[in-house]
Write an enzyme that holds these catalytic residues in place. Structure first.
Site, PDB file in Angstrom:
ATOM      1  N   HIS A 119      70.518  67.736  49.128  1.00 16.73           N
ATOM      2  CA  HIS A 119      70.593  66.334  48.718  1.00 16.73           C
ATOM      3  C   HIS A 119      71.236  66.163  47.342  1.00 16.73           C
ATOM      4  O   HIS A 119      71.030  66.964  46.433  1.00 16.73           O
ATOM      5  CB  HIS A 119      69.194  65.714  48.712  1.00 16.73           C
ATOM      6  CG  HIS A 119      68.236  66.375  47.765  1.00 16.73           C
ATOM      7  ND1 HIS A 119      68.099  66.010  46.450  1.00 16.73           N
ATOM      8  CD2 HIS A 119      67.381  67.413  47.954  1.00 16.73           C
ATOM      9  CE1 HIS A 119      67.194  66.773  45.865  1.00 16.73           C
ATOM     10  NE2 HIS A 119      66.745  67.633  46.758  1.00 16.73           N
ATOM     11  N   ASP A 120      72.064  65.143  47.237  1.00 19.40           N
ATOM     12  CA  ASP A 120      72.640  64.693  45.965  1.00 19.40           C
ATOM     13  C   ASP A 120      73.668  65.656  45.381  1.00 19.40           C
ATOM     14  O   ASP A 120      74.065  65.508  44.226  1.00 19.40           O
ATOM     15  CB  ASP A 120      71.543  64.418  44.929  1.00 19.40           C
ATOM     16  CG  ASP A 120      70.522  63.406  45.418  1.00 19.40           C
ATOM     17  OD1 ASP A 120      70.912  62.250  45.644  1.00 19.40           O
ATOM     18  OD2 ASP A 120      69.344  63.776  45.604  1.00 19.40           O
ATOM     19  N   GLY A 137      69.419  70.982  45.439  1.00 11.08           N
ATOM     20  CA  GLY A 137      69.676  69.580  45.145  1.00 11.08           C
ATOM     21  C   GLY A 137      70.359  69.357  43.806  1.00 11.08           C
ATOM     22  O   GLY A 137      70.174  70.106  42.857  1.00 11.08           O
TER      23      GLY A 137
END
Length: 256
Positions: A119-120, A137
């Site tokens: 994520h991200d 992340g």
């Protein structure tokens, strides 16, 4: 172009020439641009945008909800550019509201089998990520970087443009542009001079950057003192500017 065993949500938006293989699943809020193909048994969930001419191989999972325990099903995104090759078993997760809410992959990248992009993350262009490498992340990868097989990158690290990691490297700190690292934990191991030659750097520029590298990484000086020692040279100045940008953004320090 869509195999009869594939499941495509009516709310998905696929260009007319997108191909979808047997038993693939395309969820709602997915947009796939022209020339792209989704392999058999692959899953693409949304909100996800895939640009032009992307090839997603079998058993990849693209745009799934992330593994962050703070994630509570907020409407976050995955955005992928053009001309990417996403090989077998690759996992690309959407972002979180704790960051920008977007995981982003640029264009012309090769993500080899079983690569994980969490994520991200923000992944630039013309990057090779070899088999079984994993980005935690909030990792940022600069354009032209090469990430060796089995490399593990800690969350919030930055991988500089045209840098390289050896196979099995464990990265806990930021890697400056053009620097090669290896080991667990990662240590600087020279510069990507061959990559510089391929991009048109002259022998004089490479020699100047070699001296700069030795000053920063081998002299024993503090970073500020080492950077202050470097003489005027256009390519060295560019590298130092990238280095200083990394220092400003670094949350976990710099690999040395």
């Amino acid at each position: 172009m869509i195999h009869p065993t594939a499941i495509v949500d009516p709310k998905a938006e696929l260009a007319p020439d997108v191909s979808v293989g047997p038993y693939a699943i395309i969820g709602a809020k997915v947009r796939i641009d022209q020339g792209s193909s989704i392999g058999p048994h692959a899953v693409v969930n949304g909100p996800t945008t895939l640009g032009k001419n992307n090839r997603v191989f079998q058993f990849a999972s693209v745009g799934e909800a992330c593994q962050d325990l703070k994630y509570k099903n907020e409407p976050t995104e995955l955005i992928v550019g053009d001309n990417n090759t996403i090989r077998e078993g690759v996992t690309l997760h959407r972002g979180t509201v704790q960051d920008r809410g977007i995981t982003q992959v640029g264009s012309n990248n090769l993500l080899m089998a079983y690569v994980h992009v969490a994520h991200d993350c923000v992944v630039g262009d013309n990057i090779i990520v070899a088999n079984n490498a994993a980005l935690a992340g909030h990792v940022r990868v600069g354009s032209g970087a090469i990430i060796g097989g089995g490399t593990l990158v800690h969350q919030f690290c930055q991988i500089g443009a045209y840098s390289m990691t050896a196979a099995g490297t464990v990265v806990f700190q930021d890697i400056p542009a053009f620097v090669m690292v290896a080991g667990n934990r990662a240590r600087a191991n020279g510069m990507n001079f061959e990559g510089m030659r391929r991009r048109g750097y002259s022998d004089d520029s490479i020699a100047a950057l070699r001296r700069a590298y030795k000053t920063v990484f081998r002299s024993g000086l503090t970073l500020d003192a080492a950077l202050a020692e470097l003489g005027p040279d256009a390519d060295v100045d560019t590298w130092v500017a990238l280095f200083r940008d990394s220092l400003v953004a670094a949350e976990r320090g710099i690999v040395r």
